[in-house]
Design a protein around this motif. Sequence first.
Motif, PDB file in Angstrom:
ATOM      1  N   ASP A  44       1.154  -1.347   0.178  1.00  0.00           N
ATOM      2  CA  ASP A  44       0.246   0.013   0.152  1.00  0.00           C
ATOM      3  C   ASP A  44       0.370   1.474   0.309  1.00  0.00           C
ATOM      4  OD1 ASP A  44       0.879   0.455   2.338  1.00  0.00           O
ATOM      5  OD2 ASP A  44      -0.663  -0.890   3.881  1.00  0.00           O
ATOM      6  N   GLN A  45       0.820   1.832   0.252  1.00  0.00           N
ATOM      7  CA  GLN A  45       1.179   3.442   0.400  1.00  0.00           C
ATOM      8  C   GLN A  45       2.233   3.807   1.409  1.00  0.00           C
ATOM      9  OE1 GLN A  45      -2.368   5.517  -1.546  1.00  0.00           O
ATOM     10  NE2 GLN A  45      -0.868   7.316  -1.813  1.00  0.00           N
ATOM     11  N   TRP A  46       2.085   3.393   2.356  1.00  0.00           N
ATOM     12  CA  TRP A  46       2.294   4.099   3.455  1.00  0.00           C
ATOM     13  C   TRP A  46       3.837   3.899   4.071  1.00  0.00           C
ATOM     14  CZ3 TRP A  46       6.022   2.669   7.905  1.00  0.00           C
ATOM     15  CH2 TRP A  46       5.870   2.987   8.585  1.00  0.00           C
ATOM     16  N   PHE A  47       4.695   3.259   2.813  1.00  0.00           N
ATOM     17  CA  PHE A  47       6.586   3.801   3.108  1.00  0.00           C
ATOM     18  C   PHE A  47       6.372   5.294   2.946  1.00  0.00           C
ATOM     19  CE2 PHE A  47       7.131  -0.869   3.413  1.00  0.00           C
ATOM     20  CZ  PHE A  47       7.823  -1.081   4.441  1.00  0.00           C
ATOM     21  N   PHE A  48       5.697   5.497   1.490  1.00  0.00           N
ATOM     22  CA  PHE A  48       5.643   7.030   1.279  1.00  0.00           C
ATOM     23  C   PHE A  48       4.562   8.376   1.479  1.00  0.00           C
ATOM     24  CE2 PHE A  48       4.150   4.735  -2.072  1.00  0.00           C
ATOM     25  CZ  PHE A  48       2.850   5.280  -2.808  1.00  0.00           C
ATOM     26  N   THR A  49       4.405   7.754   2.310  1.00  0.00           N
ATOM     27  CA  THR A  49       2.941   8.924   3.075  1.00  0.00           C
ATOM     28  C   THR A  49       3.659   9.379   4.058  1.00  0.00           C
ATOM     29  OG1 THR A  49       1.397   7.257   3.704  1.00  0.00           O
ATOM     30  CG2 THR A  49       1.363   8.398   1.456  1.00  0.00           C
ATOM     31  N   GLY A  50       2.960   9.902   5.366  1.00  0.00           N
ATOM     32  CA  GLY A  50       3.082  10.023   6.441  1.00  0.00           C
ATOM     33  C   GLY A  50       2.198   9.081   7.557  1.00  0.00           C
ATOM     34  N   VAL A  51       1.567   8.106   7.369  1.00  0.00           N
ATOM     35  CA  VAL A  51       1.106   8.085   8.052  1.00  0.00           C
ATOM     36  C   VAL A  51       0.293   6.998   7.662  1.00  0.00           C
ATOM     37  CG1 VAL A  51       0.967   8.755  10.239  1.00  0.00           C
ATOM     38  CG2 VAL A  51      -1.575   9.703   8.996  1.00  0.00           C
ATOM     39  N   CYS A  52      -0.338   7.575   5.742  1.00  0.00           N
ATOM     40  CA  CYS A  52      -1.709   6.470   5.622  1.00  0.00           C
ATOM     41  C   CYS A  52      -1.659   5.795   4.743  1.00  0.00           C
ATOM     42  CB  CYS A  52      -3.067   7.736   4.558  1.00  0.00           C
ATOM     43  SG  CYS A  52      -2.403   8.036   3.408  1.00  0.00           S
ATOM     44  N   HIS A  53      -2.340   4.629   4.929  1.00  0.00           N
ATOM     45  CA  HIS A  53      -1.837   2.801   3.849  1.00  0.00           C
ATOM     46  C   HIS A  53      -2.671   4.034   2.206  1.00  0.00           C
ATOM     47  CE1 HIS A  53      -0.462   0.446   6.926  1.00  0.00           C
ATOM     48  NE2 HIS A  53      -1.284   1.255   7.709  1.00  0.00           N
ATOM     49  N   GLU A 113      -2.843  14.337  -1.744  1.00  0.00           N
ATOM     50  CA  GLU A 113      -1.839  13.996  -3.063  1.00  0.00           C
ATOM     51  C   GLU A 113      -0.412  14.578  -2.076  1.00  0.00           C
ATOM     52  OE1 GLU A 113      -2.376  15.881  -6.864  1.00  0.00           O
ATOM     53  OE2 GLU A 113      -2.831  13.961  -7.913  1.00  0.00           O
ATOM     54  N   LYS A 114      -1.194  15.372  -0.700  1.00  0.00           N
ATOM     55  CA  LYS A 114       0.249  15.771   0.008  1.00  0.00           C
ATOM     56  C   LYS A 114       1.599  15.296   0.167  1.00  0.00           C
ATOM     57  CE  LYS A 114      -3.393  18.166   3.147  1.00  0.00           C
ATOM     58  NZ  LYS A 114      -3.806  18.173   4.272  1.00  0.00           N
ATOM     59  N   TYR A 115       1.424  13.822  -0.018  1.00  0.00           N
ATOM     60  CA  TYR A 115       2.921  13.193   0.016  1.00  0.00           C
ATOM     61  C   TYR A 115       4.190  13.411  -0.140  1.00  0.00           C
ATOM     62  CZ  TYR A 115       1.014  10.564  -3.888  1.00  0.00           C
ATOM     63  OH  TYR A 115       0.569  10.162  -5.070  1.00  0.00           O
ATOM     64  N   LYS A 116       3.198  14.276  -1.833  1.00  0.00           N
ATOM     65  CA  LYS A 116       4.121  14.758  -2.980  1.00  0.00           C
ATOM     66  C   LYS A 116       5.237  15.545  -2.501  1.00  0.00           C
ATOM     67  CE  LYS A 116       0.936  13.463  -6.683  1.00  0.00           C
ATOM     68  NZ  LYS A 116       0.518  14.094  -8.086  1.00  0.00           N
ATOM     69  N   THR A 117       4.765  16.506  -1.529  1.00  0.00           N
ATOM     70  CA  THR A 117       5.266  17.681  -0.661  1.00  0.00           C
ATOM     71  C   THR A 117       5.594  17.510   0.610  1.00  0.00           C
ATOM     72  OG1 THR A 117       3.215  18.769  -0.628  1.00  0.00           O
ATOM     73  CG2 THR A 117       5.168  19.275  -2.562  1.00  0.00           C
ATOM     74  N   LEU A 118       4.522  17.107   1.925  1.00  0.00           N
ATOM     75  CA  LEU A 118       4.859  17.213   2.317  1.00  0.00           C
ATOM     76  C   LEU A 118       3.644  16.444   3.407  1.00  0.00           C
ATOM     77  CD1 LEU A 118       6.525  17.792   5.802  1.00  0.00           C
ATOM     78  CD2 LEU A 118       5.865  20.162   5.645  1.00  0.00           C
ATOM     79  N   CYS A 119       3.352  15.450   4.344  1.00  0.00           N
ATOM     80  CA  CYS A 119       2.130  15.664   4.552  1.00  0.00           C
ATOM     81  C   CYS A 119       1.882  16.257   6.543  1.00  0.00           C
ATOM     82  CB  CYS A 119       2.186  13.501   5.409  1.00  0.00           C
ATOM     83  SG  CYS A 119       1.671  12.368   4.289  1.00  0.00           S
ATOM     84  N   ARG A 120       0.656  16.183   6.180  1.00  0.00           N
ATOM     85  CA  ARG A 120       0.173  18.027   7.365  1.00  0.00           C
ATOM     86  C   ARG A 120      -1.001  18.235   7.590  1.00  0.00           C
ATOM     87  NH1 ARG A 120       1.590  20.375   3.328  1.00  0.00           N
ATOM     88  NH2 ARG A 120      -0.048  22.654   2.138  1.00  0.00           N
ATOM     89  N   MET A 153       1.462   1.443  -8.120  1.00  0.00           N
ATOM     90  CA  MET A 153       1.866   1.791  -6.699  1.00  0.00           C
ATOM     91  C   MET A 153       3.206   2.119  -7.220  1.00  0.00           C
ATOM     92  SD  MET A 153       1.267   1.909  -3.567  1.00  0.00           S
ATOM     93  CE  MET A 153       0.148   0.755  -3.254  1.00  0.00           C
ATOM     94  N   ALA A 154       4.365   2.019  -8.200  1.00  0.00           N
ATOM     95  CA  ALA A 154       5.076   2.124  -8.280  1.00  0.00           C
ATOM     96  C   ALA A 154       5.095   4.303  -8.753  1.00  0.00           C
ATOM     97  CB  ALA A 154       5.790   1.223  -9.466  1.00  0.00           C
ATOM     98  N   ASP A 155       4.591   4.164  -9.376  1.00  0.00           N
ATOM     99  CA  ASP A 155       3.936   5.459  -9.924  1.00  0.00           C
ATOM    100  C   ASP A 155       3.600   6.442  -9.365  1.00  0.00           C
ATOM    101  OD1 ASP A 155       4.647   4.720 -12.620  1.00  0.00           O
ATOM    102  OD2 ASP A 155       2.959   5.177 -13.529  1.00  0.00           O
ATOM    103  N   LEU A 156       2.536   5.893  -7.963  1.00  0.00           N
ATOM    104  CA  LEU A 156       2.868   7.069  -7.080  1.00  0.00           C
ATOM    105  C   LEU A 156       3.628   7.388  -6.067  1.00  0.00           C
ATOM    106  CD1 LEU A 156      -0.906   5.874  -5.795  1.00  0.00           C
ATOM    107  CD2 LEU A 156      -0.958   7.744  -7.168  1.00  0.00           C
ATOM    108  N   ALA A 157       3.939   6.107  -6.030  1.00  0.00           N
ATOM    109  CA  ALA A 157       5.672   6.318  -5.051  1.00  0.00           C
ATOM    110  C   ALA A 157       7.056   7.455  -5.947  1.00  0.00           C
ATOM    111  CB  ALA A 157       6.076   4.907  -5.236  1.00  0.00           C
ATOM    112  N   ARG A 158       6.788   7.241  -7.011  1.00  0.00           N
ATOM    113  CA  ARG A 158       7.882   7.976  -7.836  1.00  0.00           C
ATOM    114  C   ARG A 158       7.412   9.569  -7.679  1.00  0.00           C
ATOM    115  NH1 ARG A 158       7.511   4.040 -11.834  1.00  0.00           N
ATOM    116  NH2 ARG A 158       8.941   3.018 -12.140  1.00  0.00           N
ATOM    117  N   GLU A 159       6.316   9.683  -6.801  1.00  0.00           N
ATOM    118  CA  GLU A 159       5.975  10.822  -6.753  1.00  0.00           C
ATOM    119  C   GLU A 159       6.295  11.528  -5.350  1.00  0.00           C
ATOM    120  OE1 GLU A 159       1.703  10.744  -8.509  1.00  0.00           O
ATOM    121  OE2 GLU A 159       2.388  12.090 -10.205  1.00  0.00           O
TER     122      GLU A 159
END
Length: 413
Positions: A133-142, A148-155, A194-200
């Motif tokens: 899922d997305q957890w490794f490249f977001t702040g806290v969510c799966h 799309e805050k994970y692209k810059t800074l989750c807040r 998932m890989a494309d999302l992670a790259r961003e």
Amino acid sequence: MRVLIVNTSECVGGAAIAASRLMQALKKNGVKAKMLVRDKQTDHLTVMPVGSSWTKPFKFLWERMCIFMANGFKRKGLFLVDIANSGFDIVEHPEFQRAEVVHLHWINQGFLSLPTMERVLRSGKKVVVTMHDQWFFTGVCHYSGECEKYKTLCRDCDLMRGGVLGDLAQRVFRQKLRIYSDARITFVGCSQWMADLARESRLTQGHRVVSIPNAINTDLFCPCDKGQARQELGLPQDKHLLLFGCQRITDERKGFRFLVEALQLIGKRDAQYAERIMLVVVGGEAENVRRMVPFDMISVDYVSDPNRMVKLYNAVDFYVTPSLQDNLPNTIMEAMACGIPCIGFDVGGIPEMIDHRTNGYVANYQDAHDFADGIMWALAADYAALSNEARRKVLSSYSESAVARKYIEVYEN
């Protein structure tokens, strides 16, 4: 080559199943692979548990309590996020010390903390992270949904608002950013989506991101006689059987309400034809949704025995998956390996698996009318051709040897 696969559970949940299958695939292809887990469910000798059993609940509950407080003492969304503030130190474990490659999978809910992840990344081992899922490249969510805050800074996370601990999502994101900064990580998406999302994501910048699908044992998951399978399971021979399954049927992310709406639409279009359709629902809380289904329905509790699941897949005509967020569902792969065509929404990694009108049907996202069209189209199509194409897709893309070769290349590089 010695590879240590790290996952919270041995075989409960999609990530655990995928991680266990990868271990078996690697072993069959000459890799000395073992698995380190918090929750061991079998007696397999190559799977080792970590930590004492009496401490496991406390680590899990402490993390949930912190999330509860950060969410303003509200239960909603309590299991949609993880902050990795508690866990077990695996670095001193003998199998970790012996491993050349440490391969992290799903490590949440009190298994690995962020400080432990930092120790893993600073250990000098090669580190590979498979993103279920997305957890490794977001702040806290799966799953981030539209955010799309994970692209810059989750807040100011919508899933954690109004609590007494401040902006916990931002603190976790910055902690991950610091931990990843001096490390060399290969991130693997189970789907290209998932890989494309992670790259961003800001968190993956400077790291390698690739896409490798999950593996499946195509000798176990394979076609068998449909009539015999129905007879053994007590299912009717004269019905069109649609299968829907997941770990918890009432999980909103699995989109069951869209399936119900699609079935209602089919009933309105042709009530006589609809009488020949029956829904088989497999998973936790399956019986709780019976009143929602407009057709005949058979409920089956969560099935952990893969041999029984093979029988179930072979007994039905189609697998339907109206999931609203998904990476690379094991269920679609399992069904297709058994020659069962699938119908799903155009979301996540699903359109990478289902080839539209070739081995199934990809409906427009959240469009119950198109999902109904897909079911009706599939029922009228050349079933033998759909079935053969479904099996062929799995053999060419998801077989153990094909996936193992791709991971071995990653490990070696």
